[in-house]
Design a protein around this motif. Sequence first.
Motif, PDB file in Angstrom:
ATOM      1  N   UNK A 239       0.870  -1.175   0.000  1.00 52.46           N
ATOM      2  CA  UNK A 239       0.000   0.000   0.000  1.00 52.46           C
ATOM      3  C   UNK A 239       0.909   1.228   0.000  1.00 52.46           C
ATOM      4  N   UNK A 240       1.030   1.883  -1.153  1.00 50.77           N
ATOM      5  CA  UNK A 240       1.954   3.012  -1.291  1.00 50.77           C
ATOM      6  C   UNK A 240       1.223   4.312  -0.941  1.00 50.77           C
ATOM      7  N   UNK A 241       1.861   5.133  -0.116  1.00 47.92           N
ATOM      8  CA  UNK A 241       1.165   6.293   0.424  1.00 47.92           C
ATOM      9  C   UNK A 241       0.101   5.827   1.395  1.00 47.92           C
ATOM     10  N   UNK A 242       0.492   4.923   2.288  1.00 47.82           N
ATOM     11  CA  UNK A 242      -0.467   4.196   3.128  1.00 47.82           C
ATOM     12  C   UNK A 242      -1.105   5.051   4.214  1.00 47.82           C
ATOM     13  N   UNK A 243      -0.509   6.217   4.523  1.00 51.96           N
ATOM     14  CA  UNK A 243      -1.085   7.047   5.577  1.00 51.96           C
ATOM     15  C   UNK A 243      -1.152   6.290   6.895  1.00 51.96           C
TER      16      UNK A 243
ATOM     17  N   UNK B 180       4.028   1.794   2.704  1.00 52.65           N
ATOM     18  CA  UNK B 180       5.104   2.755   2.500  1.00 52.65           C
ATOM     19  C   UNK B 180       4.492   4.157   2.531  1.00 52.65           C
ATOM     20  N   UNK B 181       5.158   5.090   3.187  1.00 52.94           N
ATOM     21  CA  UNK B 181       4.670   6.461   3.201  1.00 52.94           C
ATOM     22  C   UNK B 181       5.830   7.423   3.394  1.00 52.94           C
ATOM     23  N   UNK B 182       5.651   8.643   2.895  1.00 52.97           N
ATOM     24  CA  UNK B 182       6.653   9.708   3.050  1.00 52.97           C
ATOM     25  C   UNK B 182       6.671  10.291   4.452  1.00 52.97           C
ATOM     26  N   UNK B 183       5.540  10.218   5.131  1.00 51.84           N
ATOM     27  CA  UNK B 183       5.344  10.957   6.373  1.00 51.84           C
ATOM     28  C   UNK B 183       5.625  10.097   7.606  1.00 51.84           C
ATOM     29  N   UNK B 184       6.597  10.527   8.399  1.00 57.37           N
ATOM     30  CA  UNK B 184       6.874   9.839   9.656  1.00 57.37           C
ATOM     31  C   UNK B 184       5.680   9.959  10.605  1.00 57.37           C
TER      32      UNK B 184
ATOM     33  N   UNK C  17       5.542  -1.264   8.153  1.00 57.78           N
ATOM     34  CA  UNK C  17       5.398   0.048   7.525  1.00 57.78           C
ATOM     35  C   UNK C  17       6.777   0.685   7.407  1.00 57.78           C
ATOM     36  N   UNK C  18       7.081   1.206   6.214  1.00 58.42           N
ATOM     37  CA  UNK C  18       8.405   1.758   5.952  1.00 58.42           C
ATOM     38  C   UNK C  18       8.309   3.176   5.416  1.00 58.42           C
ATOM     39  N   UNK C  19       9.313   3.983   5.749  1.00 58.53           N
ATOM     40  CA  UNK C  19       9.436   5.327   5.205  1.00 58.53           C
ATOM     41  C   UNK C  19      10.001   5.238   3.796  1.00 58.53           C
ATOM     42  N   UNK C  20       9.361   5.925   2.852  1.00 53.86           N
ATOM     43  CA  UNK C  20       9.869   5.890   1.491  1.00 53.86           C
ATOM     44  C   UNK C  20       8.980   6.642   0.521  1.00 53.86           C
ATOM     45  N   UNK C  21       9.458   6.739  -0.711  1.00 59.40           N
ATOM     46  CA  UNK C  21       8.749   7.439  -1.780  1.00 59.40           C
ATOM     47  C   UNK C  21       8.176   6.438  -2.779  1.00 59.40           C
ATOM     48  N   UNK C  22       6.993   6.720  -3.270  1.00 58.42           N
ATOM     49  CA  UNK C  22       6.390   5.883  -4.306  1.00 58.42           C
ATOM     50  C   UNK C  22       7.238   5.847  -5.564  1.00 58.42           C
TER      51      UNK C  22
END
Length: 218
Positions: A54-58, A76-80, A95-100
């Motif tokens: 789930x990319x940009x999983x919020x 995966x999401x950009x926001x900590x 859940x991991x920090x990262x960019x789509x």
Amino acid sequence: MTQQADFLSATRTFYDAIADDYAVRYHDEPARPMDRGVLFAFAELVGVGGHVVDVGCGPGRVTRYLGSLGLAVSGVDLSEGMLGVARRENPGIRFELGSMLELGYGDGTLDGVVSWYSSIHTPTHELPALFAEFHRVLKPGGHLLLAFQVGDEPRHYDRPWGHPVALDFLRRRPEAMAELLVPAGFDVRSRTEREPEASFEEKVPQAYLIAAKSRAAI
């Protein structure tokens, strides 16, 4: 700062600021029956045990729902800030920090990718690169689900819940998104559009595309 880094930074800053308020406001997602129906159909296509990201999983609510349907899920999401909520509420999910645009998965390793209203901050000129990245990480025959609002004009959110941040939410036309998926190496399998639900304060129709990785990108 590059254009790509600029929109990624703006998106991260926005969601870090609103993460806790967002999690409270949308605590019961996916709440709409038709949304759950699309997610169920996607899970059926992927198959039980399929690895889906789930990319940009919020806050991870859709990730969790997909897991309840028998998929092996991660987010995966950009926001900590958003990831903090996701990890707190779903300790059994990774859940991991990262960019789509630069996913930390090998070529052809995933059975499915879900972009649930997470491409809506990606500028139109970056969409081919985004879809190419989704294509890269999917196995042949793997499935992609895109959800987004329908329209031509963006909606500008300024100071949500009183936080000093702002961001544009980009609306798209399903036919235009489908046309971009084809040269990226996808076959569009399903195109669903529903009317806005006033009880959820929706203003415009919502669209859902399911596509399968079919061949090399052009």
